[in-house]
Design a protein around this motif. Structure first.
Motif, mmCIF file in Angstrom:
data_model
loop_
_atom_site.group_PDB
_atom_site.id
_atom_site.type_symbol
_atom_site.label_atom_id
_atom_site.label_comp_id
_atom_site.label_asym_id
_atom_site.label_seq_id
_atom_site.Cartn_x
_atom_site.Cartn_y
_atom_site.Cartn_z
ATOM 1 N N ARG A 1 -36.228 15.027 -95.953
ATOM 2 C CA ARG A 1 -35.776 13.840 -95.215
ATOM 3 C C ARG A 1 -35.358 12.771 -96.229
ATOM 4 N NH1 ARG A 1 -39.888 15.765 -91.942
ATOM 5 N NH2 ARG A 1 -39.250 16.162 -89.808
ATOM 6 N N PRO A 2 -34.079 12.519 -96.338
ATOM 7 C CA PRO A 2 -33.621 11.535 -97.334
ATOM 8 C C PRO A 2 -33.787 10.111 -96.826
ATOM 9 C CG PRO A 2 -31.735 12.483 -96.212
ATOM 10 C CD PRO A 2 -32.943 13.096 -95.584
ATOM 11 N N ILE A 3 -35.005 9.658 -96.871
ATOM 12 C CA ILE A 3 -35.327 8.341 -96.299
ATOM 13 C C ILE A 3 -34.511 7.248 -96.990
ATOM 14 C CG2 ILE A 3 -37.208 6.698 -95.851
ATOM 15 C CD1 ILE A 3 -37.701 9.317 -94.438
ATOM 16 N N LEU A 4 -34.450 7.334 -98.312
ATOM 17 C CA LEU A 4 -33.743 6.293 -99.072
ATOM 18 C C LEU A 4 -32.286 6.206 -98.660
ATOM 19 C CD1 LEU A 4 -33.925 4.189 -101.347
ATOM 20 C CD2 LEU A 4 -33.401 5.998 -102.978
ATOM 21 N N ALA A 5 -31.652 7.374 -98.509
ATOM 22 C CA ALA A 5 -30.237 7.394 -98.106
ATOM 23 C C ALA A 5 -30.068 6.722 -96.748
ATOM 24 C CB ALA A 5 -29.713 8.823 -98.078
ATOM 25 N N HIS A 6 -30.955 7.044 -95.808
ATOM 26 C CA HIS A 6 -30.848 6.463 -94.456
ATOM 27 C C HIS A 6 -31.029 4.949 -94.512
ATOM 28 C CE1 HIS A 6 -30.601 10.427 -92.993
ATOM 29 N NE2 HIS A 6 -31.887 10.711 -92.931
ATOM 30 N N VAL A 7 -32.014 4.509 -95.297
ATOM 31 C CA VAL A 7 -32.289 3.057 -95.394
ATOM 32 C C VAL A 7 -31.087 2.340 -95.994
ATOM 33 C CG1 VAL A 7 -33.702 1.369 -96.659
ATOM 34 C CG2 VAL A 7 -34.807 3.273 -95.470
ATOM 35 N N LEU A 8 -30.527 2.914 -97.054
ATOM 36 C CA LEU A 8 -29.373 2.273 -97.708
ATOM 37 C C LEU A 8 -28.151 2.303 -96.791
ATOM 38 C CD1 LEU A 8 -29.872 3.586 -101.349
ATOM 39 C CD2 LEU A 8 -30.016 1.222 -100.608
ATOM 40 N N PHE A 9 -28.033 3.350 -95.987
ATOM 41 C CA PHE A 9 -26.935 3.407 -95.010
ATOM 42 C C PHE A 9 -27.054 2.244 -94.028
ATOM 43 C CE2 PHE A 9 -24.022 4.770 -91.887
ATOM 44 C CZ PHE A 9 -24.656 4.853 -90.655
ATOM 45 N N LEU A 10 -28.258 2.043 -93.521
ATOM 46 C CA LEU A 10 -28.466 0.951 -92.564
ATOM 47 C C LEU A 10 -28.205 -0.403 -93.213
ATOM 48 C CD1 LEU A 10 -31.645 2.335 -90.758
ATOM 49 C CD2 LEU A 10 -29.351 2.080 -89.799
ATOM 50 N N LEU A 11 -28.587 -0.534 -94.474
ATOM 51 C CA LEU A 11 -28.339 -1.779 -95.208
ATOM 52 C C LEU A 11 -26.842 -2.031 -95.323
ATOM 53 C CD1 LEU A 11 -29.361 -4.146 -96.985
ATOM 54 C CD2 LEU A 11 -29.307 -2.591 -98.937
ATOM 55 N N CYS A 12 -26.101 -0.978 -95.654
ATOM 56 C CA CYS A 12 -24.640 -1.114 -95.780
ATOM 57 C C CYS A 12 -24.017 -1.517 -94.451
ATOM 58 C CB CYS A 12 -24.010 0.209 -96.243
ATOM 59 S SG CYS A 12 -24.307 0.579 -97.968
ATOM 60 N N VAL A 13 -24.489 -0.904 -93.384
ATOM 61 C CA VAL A 13 -23.946 -1.237 -92.052
ATOM 62 C C VAL A 13 -24.243 -2.696 -91.722
ATOM 63 C CG1 VAL A 13 -24.192 -0.780 -89.586
ATOM 64 C CG2 VAL A 13 -24.038 1.128 -91.189
ATOM 65 N N LEU A 14 -25.461 -3.116 -92.029
ATOM 66 C CA LEU A 14 -25.861 -4.509 -91.761
ATOM 67 C C LEU A 14 -25.002 -5.484 -92.557
ATOM 68 C CD1 LEU A 14 -28.100 -6.054 -90.226
ATOM 69 C CD2 LEU A 14 -29.441 -6.017 -92.322
ATOM 70 N N LEU A 15 -24.833 -5.183 -93.841
ATOM 71 C CA LEU A 15 -24.012 -6.038 -94.703
ATOM 72 C C LEU A 15 -22.581 -6.085 -94.187
ATOM 73 C CD1 LEU A 15 -25.286 -4.974 -98.259
ATOM 74 C CD2 LEU A 15 -25.510 -7.247 -97.243
ATOM 75 N N CYS A 16 -22.117 -4.934 -93.724
ATOM 76 C CA CYS A 16 -20.751 -4.841 -93.223
ATOM 77 C C CYS A 16 -20.576 -5.716 -91.985
ATOM 78 C CB CYS A 16 -20.438 -3.381 -92.895
ATOM 79 S SG CYS A 16 -18.766 -3.119 -92.358
ATOM 80 N N LEU A 17 -21.526 -5.606 -91.060
ATOM 81 C CA LEU A 17 -21.404 -6.335 -89.795
ATOM 82 C C LEU A 17 -21.577 -7.841 -90.021
ATOM 83 C CD1 LEU A 17 -23.349 -3.879 -87.465
ATOM 84 C CD2 LEU A 17 -20.890 -4.280 -87.542
ATOM 85 N N THR A 18 -22.482 -8.229 -90.898
ATOM 86 C CA THR A 18 -22.681 -9.658 -91.163
ATOM 87 C C THR A 18 -21.506 -10.201 -91.972
ATOM 88 O OG1 THR A 18 -24.046 -9.079 -93.080
ATOM 89 C CG2 THR A 18 -25.212 -9.662 -91.059
ATOM 90 N N GLY A 19 -21.000 -9.441 -92.890
ATOM 91 C CA GLY A 19 -19.867 -9.893 -93.702
ATOM 92 C C GLY A 19 -18.582 -9.941 -92.917
ATOM 93 N N ALA A 20 -18.442 -9.056 -91.909
ATOM 94 C CA ALA A 20 -17.206 -8.944 -91.133
ATOM 95 C C ALA A 20 -16.931 -10.189 -90.306
ATOM 96 C CB ALA A 20 -17.278 -7.738 -90.228
ATOM 97 N N ARG A 21 -18.013 -10.943 -89.991
ATOM 98 C CA ARG A 21 -17.839 -12.124 -89.128
ATOM 99 C C ARG A 21 -16.860 -13.117 -89.744
ATOM 100 N NH1 ARG A 21 -23.504 -14.244 -88.027
ATOM 101 N NH2 ARG A 21 -24.460 -12.286 -88.586
ATOM 102 N N GLY A 22 -16.964 -13.265 -91.069
ATOM 103 C CA GLY A 22 -16.086 -14.249 -91.712
ATOM 104 C C GLY A 22 -14.861 -13.629 -92.351
#
Lengths: 261, 300
Positions: free
Chosen positions: B4-25
């Motif tokens: 189970r690549p926990i780290l990969a999943h966590v970093l994926f979620l981080l990237c998605v979060l950064l993407c969605l928060t950054g996309a606003r502006g």
């Protein structure tokens, strides 16, 4: 097949310019009768494998002649098969295809006939389960069984085996020795066999005759007095066997004093 | 036990979060970037479900997501020059806005690569086999080949451009030289050291010369041909993009050069990622081809 005679055969390996040629065999004379099982024993480097290569036609003698029925072997060829120490199977062909390929190329069988023959031979050597495997997927013992099947597929009159079991553990060696004996004894007609080994007991268990090779020259020849089929546990402890073993061992020690010719 | 690549999943979620928060502006749609992230996550998940190379897939996924996360953080917080270091959303958006030109570029580059490989690999293999089996040819040819092989064929490019009828032909010639010489060298060395037992077996089976070549030598050397293909592949891609940068009017290398001339580094970065993606896909295809075609070689 008729009598095979080596008449004062010599062989020297070619050398680099300026260096002396290495003489592997010098004036070797011996006769092998049709249907005989001859074992060649001798120390490492004495020329056993070279002799086998000459009989197989893979090399030509630099002196003397090899005669088949009185005629040069090159004019009266013998259908020959050679089993190497490391199987010699084509690694890109599955086991069944290796055996069928040998049958097809040497006996002119069709693909279907060769495939059927391969299945039959693999069953005879106890390798029907390994028929669809590649050689790299088999153990050493199984590869040698496959190599034996491929050699038998050629319906050779002369079967040469160059230390075929030397890389195997004791149990595999024993099993394969038994298999070889059984297949040879049941064959009709029996092929002539020349079996190279440095294991004296193996030679005494398998051969009708044991020929000792000193470095580069032939030594004495010993008929093996045991009837077939031979049971290892009976033969190896018999007084005749112990005597022969002692004589051959002494020849090994004696040959350490011999240089290469 | 499934990895189970926990780290990969966590970093994926981080990237998605950064993407969605950054996309606003941001002025670029994050859709393509999110799609790319999901594609990588799916690839990692599939590898883990299959169980094959799961750990490696997880590690590679984690490294990729980490790279994207760092990239997003640096660009969203304005820590880097926005001209030289565009946001990942902007770069991935190019894959949509320039999709026609990119697709045409990929096809053009693949065509050029195919010409180079289809000519150079078989010719190099055959020449290598012939040279390897002949001591005289080995002595005459190999010294020159050993001198020429390390020389990058891109050095011959100005001369080839002058001699060949078109830039595209010159680019194909550069690729040809870059594959032909190393293939000839490796095949000749392998052919010179053929397993003597196999040749003896062929002789014992009374195979003709033709049969020995096609039924023994060629299959024996086939893994080497594939290895040459894999080794040449990276070099040839490098030569391809460099050759296209010289004077081509299409191709992945041309795409990068064109937008570099315009100082449009968003598209340059997209071009680089495109080359990386194409190489990744082709490498995977080569891996599968190798595995299927040379199943008989022992596992390393």
């Amino acid at each position: 097949m008729q009598e095979l005679t080596l008449d004062r055969v010599s062989f020297a390996y070619p050398s680099a310019a300026g260096a002396q040629a290495r003489c592997a065999l010098s004036d070797v004379s011996l006769t092998i009768r049709p249907g005989e099982f001859v074992c060649l024993v001798g120390p490492s480097g004495c020329g056993k494998s070279t002799l086998v290569r000459l009989l197989a036609g893979l090399s030509q003698p630099t002196g003397g002649a090899i005669l088949h029925g009185g005629r040069p072997l090159i004019d009266a060829p013998v259908r020959t098969a050679l089993v190497f120490q490391h199987a010699g199977l084509f690694p890109w062909m599955r086991v069944a295809k290796n055996v069928a390929f040998a049958a097809r190329k040497t006996c002119g069988l069709s693909r279907a006939e060769a495939a059927a023959r391969a299945q039959e031979l693999l069953r005879a050597v106890g390798l029907e389960d390994g028929a669809d495997k590649y050689p790299c997927e088999l153990s050493g013992g199984m590869r040698q069984r496959a190599a034996l099947a491929a050699a038998l597929a050629t319906e050779a009159e002369l079967l040469l085996l160059d230390e075929p079991f030397s890389a195997l553990d004791h149990k595999s060696r024993t099993a394969l020795r038994g298999l070889l004996s059984e297949l040879w004894e049941s064959a009709a007609p029996r092929p002539t066999v020349v079996f190279v080994t440095h294991d004296i007991d193996e030679a005494l268990l398998l051969g009708d005759r044991v020929i000792f090779l000193y470095p580069g020259r032939v030594g004495p020849s010993f008929p093996v007095p045991f009837t077939r089929p031979r049971r290892e546990e009976d033969v190896l402890v018999s007084p005749a066997c112990c005597g022969l073993r002692k004589t051959l061992i002494s020849l090994f020690y004696q040959s350490e004093q011999e240089g290469t010719p | 036990m499934k990895h189970r690549p926990i780290l990969a999943h966590v970093l994926f979620l981080l990237c998605v979060l950064l993407c969605l928060t950054g996309a606003r502006g941001g002025k670029h749609s994050p859709a393509m970037f999110l799609a790319a992230l999901c594609l990588i996550e799916a690839a990692v998940a599939v590898s883990c479900v299959r169980g094959k190379n799961a750990r490696a897939a997880g590690d590679v996924g984690a490294l990729l997501f980490l790279f994207f996360a760092v990239w997003q953080t640096v660009t969203h917080f304005g820590w880097a020059d926005p001209i030289l270091f565009p946001t990942p959303e902007a770069v991935f958006a190019v894959f949509w806005t320039q999709r026609a030109e990119m697709a045409a570029g990929v096809l053009s580059s693949m065509g050029l690569l195919a010409v180079g490989f289809l000519l150079a690999l078989p010719l190099g293999s055959v020449a290598g086999m012939a040279v390897g089996r002949s001591p005289r040819l080995r002595g005459a040819v190999l010294p020159a080949v050993r001198v020429l092989t390390p020389v990058s064929p891109i050095i011959y490019a100005p001369y080839l451009v002058a001699v060949m009828p078109s830039f595209r032909a010159a680019a194909a010639a550069v690729i040809f030289i870059g594959i032909f010489l190393p293939t000839l060298l490796s095949m000749s060395e392998r052919a010179a050291h053929l397993d003597q037992t196999l040749l003896d077996t062929a002789q014992m089976l009374r195979l003709s010369r033709r049969e020995t070549i096609f039924e023994v030598v060629v299959p024996y050397l086939f893994p080497s041909m594939l290895m040459s293909l894999r080794q040449s592949f990276s070099t040839s891609f490098m030569l391809l993009t460099m050759a296209e940068m010289l004077g081509s009017r299409t191709g992945m290398g041309y795409f990068i050069r064109k937008f570099a001339d315009y100082a449009d580094y968003t598209k340059v970065a997209a071009g680089i990622l495109l080359v990386a993606a194409v190489i990744t896909v082709l490498n995977r295809l080569l891996d599968r081809l190798s595995t299927r075609l040379v199943r008989w070689t022992p596992a390393p």
